[in-house]
Design an enzyme around this catalytic site. Structure first.
Site, short mmCIF file in Angstrom:
data_model
loop_
_atom_site.label_atom_id
_atom_site.label_comp_id
_atom_site.label_asym_id
_atom_site.label_seq_id
_atom_site.Cartn_x
_atom_site.Cartn_y
_atom_site.Cartn_z
N ASP A 20 0.84 -1.20 0.00
CA ASP A 20 0.00 0.00 0.00
C ASP A 20 0.87 1.25 0.00
O ASP A 20 1.98 1.23 0.53
CB ASP A 20 -0.91 -0.03 1.24
CG ASP A 20 -2.09 0.92 1.10
OD1 ASP A 20 -2.31 1.46 0.00
OD2 ASP A 20 -2.78 1.13 2.11
N GLY A 21 0.35 2.33 -0.57
CA GLY A 21 1.03 3.62 -0.49
C GLY A 21 1.66 4.11 -1.78
O GLY A 21 2.34 5.14 -1.77
N GLY A 23 0.14 5.47 -4.32
CA GLY A 23 -0.48 6.75 -4.67
C GLY A 23 0.08 7.88 -3.81
O GLY A 23 0.43 8.95 -4.32
N ARG A 24 0.21 7.63 -2.49
CA ARG A 24 0.73 8.66 -1.58
C ARG A 24 2.18 9.00 -1.91
O ARG A 24 2.59 10.15 -1.89
CB ARG A 24 0.63 8.18 -0.12
CG ARG A 24 -0.69 8.58 0.52
CD ARG A 24 -0.98 7.76 1.74
NE ARG A 24 -1.47 6.43 1.38
CZ ARG A 24 -1.79 5.50 2.26
NH1 ARG A 24 -1.64 5.74 3.53
NH2 ARG A 24 -2.26 4.34 1.86
N TRP A 25 2.94 7.97 -2.26
CA TRP A 25 4.35 8.18 -2.61
C TRP A 25 4.44 9.15 -3.80
O TRP A 25 5.25 10.07 -3.81
CB TRP A 25 4.99 6.83 -2.96
CG TRP A 25 6.44 6.87 -3.26
CD1 TRP A 25 7.48 6.69 -2.39
CD2 TRP A 25 7.04 7.10 -4.55
NE1 TRP A 25 8.68 6.79 -3.06
CE2 TRP A 25 8.44 7.04 -4.38
CE3 TRP A 25 6.53 7.35 -5.83
CZ2 TRP A 25 9.33 7.23 -5.42
CZ3 TRP A 25 7.42 7.55 -6.88
CH2 TRP A 25 8.80 7.48 -6.68
N HIS A 37 2.95 3.47 -8.91
CA HIS A 37 2.81 2.04 -9.22
C HIS A 37 4.07 1.50 -9.92
O HIS A 37 4.50 0.38 -9.69
CB HIS A 37 1.57 1.80 -10.09
CG HIS A 37 0.28 2.14 -9.41
ND1 HIS A 37 0.01 1.78 -8.11
CD2 HIS A 37 -0.83 2.81 -9.82
CE1 HIS A 37 -1.19 2.22 -7.76
NE2 HIS A 37 -1.71 2.86 -8.79
N GLU A 67 -11.75 -5.11 -5.58
CA GLU A 67 -12.31 -3.74 -5.48
C GLU A 67 -11.54 -2.74 -6.35
O GLU A 67 -12.07 -1.68 -6.67
CB GLU A 67 -12.26 -3.26 -4.02
CG GLU A 67 -13.24 -3.96 -3.08
CD GLU A 67 -12.82 -5.36 -2.67
OE1 GLU A 67 -11.61 -5.70 -2.79
OE2 GLU A 67 -13.68 -6.15 -2.24
N TRP A 69 -11.00 -2.68 -9.34
CA TRP A 69 -11.66 -2.41 -10.64
C TRP A 69 -12.46 -1.12 -10.59
O TRP A 69 -12.79 -0.55 -11.63
CB TRP A 69 -12.58 -3.57 -11.05
CG TRP A 69 -11.87 -4.86 -11.33
CD1 TRP A 69 -11.93 -6.00 -10.60
CD2 TRP A 69 -11.00 -5.15 -12.44
NE1 TRP A 69 -11.14 -6.98 -11.16
CE2 TRP A 69 -10.57 -6.49 -12.29
CE3 TRP A 69 -10.52 -4.40 -13.52
CZ2 TRP A 69 -9.70 -7.10 -13.20
CZ3 TRP A 69 -9.66 -5.01 -14.44
CH2 TRP A 69 -9.26 -6.34 -14.27
N ARG A 71 -11.49 1.70 -9.54
CA ARG A 71 -10.65 2.89 -9.74
C ARG A 71 -10.86 3.44 -11.15
O ARG A 71 -11.37 2.73 -12.03
CB ARG A 71 -9.17 2.52 -9.53
CG ARG A 71 -8.90 2.17 -8.10
CD ARG A 71 -7.42 2.10 -7.81
NE ARG A 71 -7.22 1.86 -6.39
CZ ARG A 71 -6.09 1.99 -5.75
NH1 ARG A 71 -5.01 2.36 -6.40
NH2 ARG A 71 -5.99 1.75 -4.47
N LEU A 131 11.97 -19.87 -4.33
CA LEU A 131 10.80 -19.14 -3.83
C LEU A 131 9.61 -19.27 -4.79
O LEU A 131 9.78 -19.15 -6.01
CB LEU A 131 11.17 -17.65 -3.70
CG LEU A 131 10.01 -16.71 -3.34
CD1 LEU A 131 9.73 -16.75 -1.85
CD2 LEU A 131 10.30 -15.29 -3.77
N SER A 196 -8.53 -5.32 4.27
CA SER A 196 -8.93 -5.00 2.89
C SER A 196 -9.25 -6.25 2.06
O SER A 196 -8.82 -6.37 0.91
CB SER A 196 -7.84 -4.17 2.20
OG SER A 196 -7.58 -3.00 2.93
#
Ligand code: FPP
Length: 240
Positions: A20-21, A23-25, A37, A67, A69, A71, A131, A196
């Site tokens: 998360d974050g 957009g804020r970045w 992104h 959710e 979608w 946006r 991994l 979420s």
């Protein structure tokens, strides 16, 4: 602090991350959200490699929620393009690092070209033994449970399963995650204290680690801090 041998005694087998974050970045820098992104995708590459180096077996990343979608179309299109590009460009590198790729979610919702690239990447990395990177795409925990219930009902109706046999273990085998152990550690970036709609069933006994760091800034050292904190937890799974 860099990881020490002492810290590395208790490595979570499966780490799940709510990234998360982005957009804020971008906003903090006066950049478009899509740039956040793009940087976020770079962090995906970095953290995947760091998890492989630490000896983590499974890494599940919440890359696109059911959710998301909702946006604006421009942002959704940019995210899909970024995902496709990431897979196309980074698959050879993941191969070199012995990484296996898997995906969970309603994958048929993704644009056709994205689905094709995803399946190509999964196929070409399928023989790797390091991994396992699991991308949650068009993923919702409630939707997964509904899909699981439908799959259970179908098994009962076809006579493959007796209703009386249904328990938590049987139900787990009808979820998207049936091939993987439950996450040991959940990391959420950018400080929000919520799930979420992520892995609602699977996170029942998972240790949570929330950091204020925004996802594009999340570094190997932050991952090591989370693993170190995990190492100090005493997991009881409801017992004493
Ligand atoms: C949350 O940030 C992040 C997402 C909705 C998508 C995550 C996508 C990436 C990290 C990049 C592409 C992924 C891969 C696997 C290549 P936000 O936009 O909700 O941030 P905000 O809460 O600050 O607005």
């Amino acid at each position: 602090m860099p990881a020490t041998a002492e810290d590395l005694k208790n490595i979570p087998r499966h780490i799940a991350i709510i990234m998360d974050g982005n957009g804020r970045w971008a906003k903090e820098r006066g950049l478009p959200r899509t740039e956040g992104h793009r940087q976020g995708a770079e962090t995906v590459r970095r953290v995947t490699q760091a998890c492989g180096d630490l000896g983590v077996e499974f890494l599940t990343l919440y890359a696109f929620s059911a959710e998301n979608w909702k946006r604006p179309k421009r942002e959704v299109d940019a995210l899909m393009k970024l995902l496709e590009q990431f897979l196309r460009i980074k698959t050879p590198e993941m191969h070199e690092q012995n990484i296996r790729l898997q995906a969970i979610g309603r994958l048929h919702d993704l644009p056709e070209s994205c689905q094709q690239q995803l399946h190509r990447s999964i196929e070409s990395l399928s023989q790797n033994t390091g991994l396992t990177l699991i991308l949650a795409l068009s993923y919702g925990g409630r939707e997964e449970i509904i899909d699981g219930v439908k799959s259970l009902i179908e098994s009962v109706e076809r006579g493959h399963l007796d209703k009386g046999m249904i328990d938590t273990e049987v139900f787990s085998k009808h979820l998207y995650t049936r091939y993987y152990p439950d996450p040991d550690l959940l990391i959420r970036t950018s400080g929000e204290m919520r799930l979420s709609n992520f892995l609602l069933w699977q996170l029942s006994y998972t240790e949570f680690y929330i950091t204020d760091r925004l996802w594009p800034d999340f570094a190997k050292e932050d991952l090591e801090d989370a693993v170190r904190a995990f190492g100090r937890r005493h997991r009881r799974f409801g017992a004493l």
